[in-house]
Enzyme design. Sequence first.
Site, PDB file in Angstrom:
ATOM      1  N   ARG A   1       1.040  -1.177   0.105  1.00  0.00           N
ATOM      2  CA  ARG A   1       0.239   0.119  -0.043  1.00  0.00           C
ATOM      3  C   ARG A   1       1.068   1.408   0.069  1.00  0.00           C
ATOM      4  NH1 ARG A   1      -2.198   2.862   4.661  1.00  0.00           N
ATOM      5  NH2 ARG A   1      -3.638   4.517   3.844  1.00  0.00           N
TER       6      ARG A   1
ATOM      7  N   HIS B   1      -3.355  11.040   0.516  1.00  0.00           N
ATOM      8  CA  HIS B   1      -3.147  10.359   1.764  1.00  0.00           C
ATOM      9  C   HIS B   1      -2.345  12.338   2.258  1.00  0.00           C
ATOM     10  CE1 HIS B   1      -1.166   7.555   4.835  1.00  0.00           C
ATOM     11  NE2 HIS B   1      -1.057   8.468   5.671  1.00  0.00           N
TER      12      HIS B   1
ATOM     13  N   GLU C   1      -7.838   7.945   6.136  1.00  0.00           N
ATOM     14  CA  GLU C   1      -7.699   8.679   7.324  1.00  0.00           C
ATOM     15  C   GLU C   1      -8.211  10.750   7.226  1.00  0.00           C
ATOM     16  OE1 GLU C   1      -4.571   8.817   9.666  1.00  0.00           O
ATOM     17  OE2 GLU C   1      -4.792   6.383  10.231  1.00  0.00           O
TER      18      GLU C   1
ATOM     19  N   ASN D   1      -7.254   1.813   9.585  1.00  0.00           N
ATOM     20  CA  ASN D   1      -6.165   2.126  10.066  1.00  0.00           C
ATOM     21  C   ASN D   1      -6.013   2.420  12.183  1.00  0.00           C
ATOM     22  OD1 ASN D   1      -5.434   2.716   7.937  1.00  0.00           O
ATOM     23  ND2 ASN D   1      -4.201   4.597   8.168  1.00  0.00           N
TER      24      ASN D   1
ATOM     25  N   TYR E   1      -4.317   2.129  15.945  1.00  0.00           N
ATOM     26  CA  TYR E   1      -3.528   2.669  16.108  1.00  0.00           C
ATOM     27  C   TYR E   1      -3.415   2.148  17.764  1.00  0.00           C
ATOM     28  CZ  TYR E   1      -0.419   3.173  12.627  1.00  0.00           C
ATOM     29  OH  TYR E   1      -0.327   3.315  10.971  1.00  0.00           O
TER      30      TYR E   1
ATOM     31  N   GLU F   1      -3.848  -0.266   8.244  1.00  0.00           N
ATOM     32  CA  GLU F   1      -2.433   0.539   9.079  1.00  0.00           C
ATOM     33  C   GLU F   1      -2.575  -0.273  10.219  1.00  0.00           C
ATOM     34  OE1 GLU F   1      -1.307   4.626   9.017  1.00  0.00           O
ATOM     35  OE2 GLU F   1      -1.828   5.084   6.918  1.00  0.00           O
TER      36      GLU F   1
END
Length: 436
Positions: free
Chosen positions: A78, A122, A167, A289, A291, A351
């Site tokens: 990606r 992005h 995002e 994504n 985290y 991610e």
Amino acid sequence: MNALAGFPDGFEIGVSTAAYQIEGAVAEDGRGPSVWDTFAHTPGRVKNGDTGDVACDHYHRWPEDVALMADLGVDAYRFSIAWPRVQPTGSGAPNAAGLDFYERLVDALLQRGIAPLPTLFHWDLPQALEDQGGWLSRSTAERFAEYAGLVADRLGDRVHRWITLNEPVVHMAEGYAWGGGAPGKSLMFGALPVAHHQLLGHGLATTVLRERGATEVMITNNCSPVLPATDDEADVMAAAVYDSFHNRLFNDPILLGTYPEMLGEFLGDLIRDGDLATIHTPLDALGINYYNPTRIAAAAADADLPFDPRPIEGVPTTAFGWPVVPGGLRDLLVGLKDTYGDALPPVYITENGCSTPDGTDDTFRIDYLRGHLDALRGAIEAGVDVRGYYIWSLMDNFEWREGYSQRFGLVRMDFETQQRTPKESYHWLRSALAAR
Ligand code: FCB
């Protein structure tokens, strides 16, 4: 046990990067300036005055990076396409040299059996579009769809899967609400149009990509499970408000065709007839994504915001200070399935990863990845259709306002010499992939 055992057949393991974070070569072959060039060159905005001018020099060294991925044995890569390479001022005819670069990259990946998964945006908006209002302006959504069409006209015979945006919540919050990222505006609630216009751009681009033969179109949302700081009603309420802003503002319109009720009043005037139907254009998959979870308490009466983020205690933290909670990934995915049911399409984790201090041994990253893969397996066992897992990141890179100080790579970068050195986590993943 092999960390990759027990995943369904065809489950994809990949690595992720983004254009401004790795490419460098910001003024080459006709690339125009982006908001990140402007922001990074504004004194005081990025740690140590770092910029993406050179970054990992991937624009020139991409063959070495493709070779690293091939040796690692990943299924997919990606990366993102820099809009200002394709349209230096954000509109009009494409810059052929910019598209040539991505064509060479895609061809090299395909030759090595690595599936390309490009993200079209992005965060590196052409500065010329920002000067006309950026994502605060509805016309940027239309420009984005045109740009998506230009890229697909060139690559669509070889690339059939696309991510529209990365995002949108973080871009809205950092870029336009608090000003921690480009374009550096601090509009607080005034940033909300950026959500609607990005979502609209996503919907318009989805149709354009499909018309050019795309078989899998997705958007990547940053999702964080939200934990109330206590059982107190005020904390629970504040957590629900945060969840609406961070998660539901972007997932609801895409998956359900509606905005969360409590945000509708802020967006009211911006939404035109047909917008929600455009945004709700069926998705083939959702990129997520992940985290960390977010812990939220009620805000003080005179606070600017209706929620107050609190630390998550008693868990390890990354070099960034982010709490490590692998189980949050399972909870997130099972929660999405509970909330959206059959409206939730297949999911890719686009991610996940951690930053660690330079020069330390790499067991922290290996444990991090192993823990999150276990949690992911748990979500799949609980019935969530997850198709892939992409590690952030292939190599250390320009970590936005943290500059080069946060290192997320499986490969260490020496930014002076551009030497790439695989870390222990790279070797660990390579063995796990080889043993699948
Ligand atoms: C995500 C971004 C990515 C990278 C990681 C650490 O929010 O999408 O570019 O900076 O965080």
